[in-house]
Design an enzyme around this catalytic site. Structure first.
Site, short mmCIF file in Angstrom:
data_model
loop_
_atom_site.label_atom_id
_atom_site.label_comp_id
_atom_site.label_asym_id
_atom_site.label_seq_id
_atom_site.Cartn_x
_atom_site.Cartn_y
_atom_site.Cartn_z
N GLY A 35 103.27 -39.17 33.81
CA GLY A 35 101.75 -39.28 33.37
C GLY A 35 100.88 -38.72 34.47
O GLY A 35 101.27 -38.01 35.53
N HIS A 41 101.05 -30.21 35.60
CA HIS A 41 101.77 -30.59 34.44
C HIS A 41 101.44 -29.53 33.28
O HIS A 41 102.25 -29.01 32.60
CB HIS A 41 101.51 -32.21 33.91
CG HIS A 41 101.69 -33.03 35.01
ND1 HIS A 41 100.93 -33.66 35.92
CD2 HIS A 41 102.90 -33.29 35.34
CE1 HIS A 41 101.63 -34.44 36.64
NE2 HIS A 41 102.80 -34.44 36.43
N GLN A 68 112.80 -45.55 40.53
CA GLN A 68 112.60 -44.60 41.58
C GLN A 68 111.69 -44.84 42.51
O GLN A 68 111.37 -44.00 43.58
CB GLN A 68 112.49 -43.23 41.08
CG GLN A 68 111.01 -42.87 40.51
CD GLN A 68 110.90 -41.51 39.56
OE1 GLN A 68 111.51 -41.31 38.75
NE2 GLN A 68 110.27 -40.58 40.35
N GLN A 161 113.94 -32.38 44.43
CA GLN A 161 114.25 -33.31 43.17
C GLN A 161 115.01 -32.04 42.24
O GLN A 161 115.67 -32.29 41.42
CB GLN A 161 112.91 -33.90 42.43
CG GLN A 161 112.98 -34.15 41.17
CD GLN A 161 111.72 -34.91 40.64
OE1 GLN A 161 111.63 -36.07 40.73
NE2 GLN A 161 111.00 -34.20 39.76
N LEU A 192 98.58 -29.64 43.74
CA LEU A 192 98.37 -30.55 42.77
C LEU A 192 99.24 -31.57 42.55
O LEU A 192 100.36 -31.44 42.48
CB LEU A 192 98.01 -30.04 41.40
CG LEU A 192 96.96 -28.95 41.21
CD1 LEU A 192 96.62 -28.69 39.91
CD2 LEU A 192 95.52 -29.57 42.21
N SER A 194 99.71 -36.12 41.24
CA SER A 194 98.87 -37.11 40.58
C SER A 194 98.47 -38.18 41.72
O SER A 194 97.70 -38.87 41.60
CB SER A 194 100.10 -37.96 39.84
OG SER A 194 100.49 -37.06 38.84
N ARG A 195 99.18 -38.20 42.81
CA ARG A 195 98.80 -38.94 44.00
C ARG A 195 97.50 -38.47 44.79
O ARG A 195 96.87 -39.04 45.75
CB ARG A 195 100.09 -39.32 44.97
CG ARG A 195 101.01 -39.88 44.33
CD ARG A 195 102.15 -40.41 45.21
NE ARG A 195 103.27 -41.40 44.76
CZ ARG A 195 104.24 -41.19 44.30
NH1 ARG A 195 104.82 -40.04 44.16
NH2 ARG A 195 104.94 -42.13 43.94
O1 PAF Z 1 108.61 -35.72 38.94
C1 PAF Z 1 108.62 -36.78 38.32
O2 PAF Z 1 107.42 -37.06 37.93
C2 PAF Z 1 109.56 -37.71 38.29
O3 PAF Z 1 110.48 -37.88 39.28
C3 PAF Z 1 110.24 -37.59 36.90
C4 PAF Z 1 110.92 -36.31 37.08
C5 PAF Z 1 109.40 -37.58 35.64
C6 PAF Z 1 111.40 -38.59 36.65
O4 PAF Z 1 110.91 -39.94 36.76
#
Ligand code: PAF
Length: 290
Positions: A35, A41, A68, A161, A192, A194-195
């Site tokens: 979110g 995004h 996480q 990731q 960009l 979210s943080r």
């Molecule tokens: O990148 C993210 O926002 C998160 O690590 C993910 C892939 C949605 C998993 O919670």
């Protein structure tokens, strides 16, 4: 604006009912998010819509995954903006927003069985945030099973990731195609995230050192510098800026292994500005040329 009505579901049963209405064989695309959606995004969602095509189906998950986050991390203050997120999803033609609570995803409490990220999960972010990738891989695998996705989209900004999820899909034979989408940047170059909203104006200005450091490293590589030359130049550049703490500045091969003498490589940075950690990375071509 895409001509799609975006539905929001929170439970497993509502998710199942939505998929039961799909035409057999419809391509299912998943964009997993936590979110607080921004233009990065939106680019993922747009690409998801494009890959799904008019007959396919796009799900965006919005779930701040507790497993996480480490004990002293920002789980409680992580931004939660579901209403605005649903608007963004609607604008980008997303069919379904899956916004479960933690007890829907982890219906038996903390999972006893999780996905082991292996040695790549202990490097870089994994060294600074022990357990982080176990939580990421576990939730991504659950979301893949819950949504039955054929295609999974992830941003290149969280490069480790992306590599780890591709590796999980390969090693565990998961029937999904993983697509990485290039990082979206503000006009001044800041990736960009979210943080970024945690940054004060002063910190935001200092944060620009990060994309500038990537430019420094890319320049060294373009001029024939080795991985070691790139790292020294980038580290020296970061050290010149008081107020930044570098967690790591490394060059690897594209799969996070040792860097090649010549050819494709990746420069990865993690830097702290105040209490905010910024991650960024760039593709390099070592040995000169671009
Ligand atoms: O990148 C993210 O926002 C998160 O690590 C993910 C892939 C949605 C998993 O919670």
């Amino acid at each position: 604006m895409a001509d799609v009505e975006t539905r929001v579901v929170r439970s497993r049963s509502a998710l199942r009912s939505s998929y039961a209405e799909l035409a057999p064989g419809a391509r299912r695309v998943l964009v997993p998010t936590m979110g607080a959606l921004h233009a990065g995004h939106a680019a993922l969602l747009r690409e998801g819509r494009r890959l799904a095509g008019p007959d396919g189906h796009v799900t965006a998950s919005v779930f701040v995954n507790p497993t996480q986050f480490g004990p002293n991390e920002d789980l409680d203050k992580y931004p939660r903006t579901l209403e605005a997120d649903v608007d963004t999803c609607a604008r980008e033609g997303v069919d379904l927003v899956f916004a479960p609570s933690a007890d829907v995803v982890y219906r038996g409490g903390d999972p006893l069985v999780t996905v082991d990220p292996g040695p790549l999960g202990t490097l870089l972010e994994g060294a600074v945030r022990p357990g982080h990738f176990r939580g990421v891989l576990t939730v991504v695998q659950k979301l893949l099973h819950l949504t039955g996705a054929d295609v999974l989209l992830l941003g290149e900004k969280d490069y480790q990731q992306l590599v780890l999820i591709k590796r999980m899909v390969f090693d565990l034979d998961l029937p999904v195609e993983v697509v990485g989408v290039p990082t979206v940047r503000d006009a001044d170059g800041l990736a960009l995230s979210s943080r970024n909203r945690y940054l004060s104006a002063e910190e935001r200005a200092l944060a620009l050192t990060v994309p500038h450091a990537l430019d420094v490293g890319s320049g060294v590589a373009r001029n024939g510098g080795s991985a070691r030359d790139v790292v020294s130049a980038v580290q020296a550049f970061l050290d010149d800026h008081a107020g930044l703490v570098t967690d790591y500045a490394v060059v690897t091969d594209p799969a996070l292994g040792a860097p090649p003498e010549q050819g494709e490589a990746r420069l990865l940075l993690a830097v702290r500005v105040g209490s905010t950690r910024l991650l960024d990375n760039a593709a390099l071509h070592l040995g000169g040329g671009s």
